[in-house]
Scaffold this active site. Sequence first.
Site, PDB file in Angstrom:
ATOM      1  N   ARG A  55       0.836  -1.203   0.000  1.00 57.04           N
ATOM      2  CA  ARG A  55       0.000   0.000   0.000  1.00 57.04           C
ATOM      3  C   ARG A  55       0.874   1.256   0.000  1.00 57.04           C
ATOM      4  O   ARG A  55       0.512   2.279  -0.582  1.00 57.04           O
ATOM      5  CB  ARG A  55      -0.953   0.011   1.204  1.00 57.04           C
ATOM      6  CG  ARG A  55      -1.713   1.323   1.372  1.00 57.04           C
ATOM      7  CD  ARG A  55      -2.999   1.163   2.152  1.00 57.04           C
ATOM      8  NE  ARG A  55      -2.783   0.486   3.409  1.00 57.04           N
ATOM      9  CZ  ARG A  55      -2.337   1.067   4.534  1.00 57.04           C
ATOM     10  NH1 ARG A  55      -2.060   2.359   4.548  1.00 57.04           N
ATOM     11  NH2 ARG A  55      -2.174   0.369   5.634  1.00 57.04           N
ATOM     12  N   TYR A 108     -13.476  18.449 -16.031  1.00 64.61           N
ATOM     13  CA  TYR A 108     -14.076  17.122 -16.137  1.00 64.61           C
ATOM     14  C   TYR A 108     -15.164  17.038 -15.053  1.00 64.61           C
ATOM     15  O   TYR A 108     -14.910  17.396 -13.889  1.00 64.61           O
ATOM     16  CB  TYR A 108     -12.981  16.064 -15.952  1.00 64.61           C
ATOM     17  CG  TYR A 108     -13.525  14.696 -15.621  1.00 64.61           C
ATOM     18  CD1 TYR A 108     -14.370  14.031 -16.506  1.00 64.61           C
ATOM     19  CD2 TYR A 108     -13.200  14.082 -14.425  1.00 64.61           C
ATOM     20  CE1 TYR A 108     -14.882  12.784 -16.195  1.00 64.61           C
ATOM     21  CE2 TYR A 108     -13.697  12.826 -14.108  1.00 64.61           C
ATOM     22  CZ  TYR A 108     -14.544  12.191 -14.989  1.00 64.61           C
ATOM     23  OH  TYR A 108     -15.055  10.969 -14.674  1.00 64.61           O
ATOM     24  N   ASP A 177      -4.282  19.394 -14.567  1.00 65.04           N
ATOM     25  CA  ASP A 177      -4.652  18.048 -15.001  1.00 65.04           C
ATOM     26  C   ASP A 177      -4.248  17.944 -16.470  1.00 65.04           C
ATOM     27  O   ASP A 177      -4.831  18.603 -17.338  1.00 65.04           O
ATOM     28  CB  ASP A 177      -6.161  17.859 -14.810  1.00 65.04           C
ATOM     29  CG  ASP A 177      -6.641  16.470 -15.203  1.00 65.04           C
ATOM     30  OD1 ASP A 177      -6.009  15.839 -16.070  1.00 65.04           O
ATOM     31  OD2 ASP A 177      -7.676  16.029 -14.666  1.00 65.04           O
ATOM     32  N   LYS A 202      -6.279   7.082 -19.626  1.00 63.48           N
ATOM     33  CA  LYS A 202      -6.475   7.593 -20.979  1.00 63.48           C
ATOM     34  C   LYS A 202      -5.202   7.387 -21.809  1.00 63.48           C
ATOM     35  O   LYS A 202      -4.821   6.263 -22.063  1.00 63.48           O
ATOM     36  CB  LYS A 202      -6.910   9.062 -20.898  1.00 63.48           C
ATOM     37  CG  LYS A 202      -8.021   9.320 -19.863  1.00 63.48           C
ATOM     38  CD  LYS A 202      -9.293   8.639 -20.238  1.00 63.48           C
ATOM     39  CE  LYS A 202     -10.477   8.751 -19.285  1.00 63.48           C
ATOM     40  NZ  LYS A 202     -10.342   9.190 -17.945  1.00 63.48           N
TER      41      LYS A 202
HETATM   42  C1  LIG Z   1      -9.453  15.228 -17.405  1.00 62.08           C
HETATM   43  C2  LIG Z   1      -9.799  14.076 -16.520  1.00 62.08           C
HETATM   44  N1  LIG Z   1      -9.313  14.042 -15.266  1.00 62.08           N
HETATM   45  C3  LIG Z   1      -9.585  13.026 -14.421  1.00 62.08           C
HETATM   46  C4  LIG Z   1     -10.414  11.986 -14.796  1.00 62.08           C
HETATM   47  C5  LIG Z   1     -10.712  10.879 -13.826  1.00 62.08           C
HETATM   48  O1  LIG Z   1      -9.952   9.762 -14.121  1.00 62.08           O
HETATM   49  P1  LIG Z   1     -10.377   8.235 -13.832  1.00 62.08           P
HETATM   50  O2  LIG Z   1     -11.561   7.928 -14.708  1.00 62.08           O
HETATM   51  O3  LIG Z   1      -9.140   7.464 -14.157  1.00 62.08           O
HETATM   52  O4  LIG Z   1     -10.746   8.174 -12.384  1.00 62.08           O
HETATM   53  C6  LIG Z   1     -10.935  11.969 -16.099  1.00 62.08           C
HETATM   54  C7  LIG Z   1     -11.808  10.860 -16.528  1.00 62.08           C
HETATM   55  O5  LIG Z   1     -12.443  10.910 -17.559  1.00 62.08           O
HETATM   56  C8  LIG Z   1     -10.630  13.045 -16.971  1.00 62.08           C
HETATM   57  O6  LIG Z   1     -11.111  13.093 -18.229  1.00 62.08           O
END
Ligand SMILES: Cc1ncc(COP(=O)(O)O)c(C=O)c1O
Length: 390
Positions: A55, A108, A177, A202
């Site tokens: 962990r 998001y 992000d 992604k």
């Molecule tokens: C820009 C962005 N940040 C964070 C996330 C969250 O990621 P996860 O789906 O791996 O939890 C997403 C998911 O679509 C995203 O598009």
Amino acid sequence: MHHLRTRAVHAGQRPDPTTGAIATPIAQTTAFGYGTLERGAALFAGELPGYRYSRFANPTVAALEAKLADLEGASSAVAFASGTAACSALLLALLRPGDELVFLGPLYGGTEGLLRAYSERWGIQVRDATASGLEAALTPATRMVWVETLTNPTLRVHDLAAVARTARARGITTVADNTFCTPCLVRPLELGVDLVLHSMTKYLGGHGDATGGVVAGSEALVREVRRTGLGQVGGNLAPQEAFLFLRGVKTLPLRMAAHCVGALAVARSLAAHPAVRAVHYPGLQSHPQHALAQRQWQGGFGGMVTFELASGGRSAAAAVLDRLQLFTQAVSLGDVDSLACHPASTTHSFVSAEARAAAGVTEEMIRLSVGIEHPDDLVADLEQALGVLG
Ligand SMILES: Cc1ncc(COP(=O)(O)O)c(C=O)c1O
């Protein structure tokens, strides 16, 4: 320093010292034997380097963290079980009741939902500075500024250097992000941002077969995020998933180059189509921040293309989407396979019609994640699908 493409292959990895295995072995273990009580005590006191419990840290995960820190130009990185776990860990680790977080949207939906939930539960003020501009939204209590390097689904670009400058002058931590751009296109830390995060699910993974997240930045900030996110929340990435990400990232620069070429071809062809009202792609001269993207990004304009049909509302979007053959209807992105979605009925279905309108999400809007198939085939698929509109 080697080129990014070379570092994507080699950083964080070396042949296994015991077997010579070139691919990083999957250390599928919960605990690590430390031999003697004395050694165990030294490990737990942080006086000896080494692993004790997965962990907290695991060799396969550590190899991935080192690779991603290298690619983002960070001193340290910590991996999580999802992008959402990475966001949560970062917020829980670095904010306290009474603090304020300012974001430039649209974000998001999951992240915005998380921010709103934490703000109510933990007494953190969350403010959307999209309309007012960043400066106007900052107060002496602002501790964090949050941006995405490319917004979803309208694909707007932020001036990261300006955001970082404004925040840093006031001692505020900036988080970017970078899921949609990846370090192949932009490296926010080089522009003055403090922490970068990804949904590795992604582009970093790239094959649509693993869920993960990562936060990268200075040793001090990442140590805090690690302590909270792994030690206390337990959002650690599993070693098998880390192996998939290690393998995926090796081809990230090659895949990203193909995504960019394909997306530009798709965007140009859509822009010339009579059934299309608007195309949102930072690589088109018509994009409002094309010059900014050209200045702050390298090597292309990404693999995401959003477009709006000239008329017909949701039913026209459905007719086109339902006729696509190479694009699969799904909400993820960054896979080698091309994906398509209707944001108003999927990713943005949980927000009010007014909020959708404010974010520029229309019923005629279709978002494409352009994969690495041949661009001619993707363009032909879109043309035949648009043909349904007559
Ligand atoms: C820009 C962005 N940040 C964070 C996330 C969250 O990621 P996860 O789906 O791996 O939890 C997403 C998911 O679509 C995203 O598009």
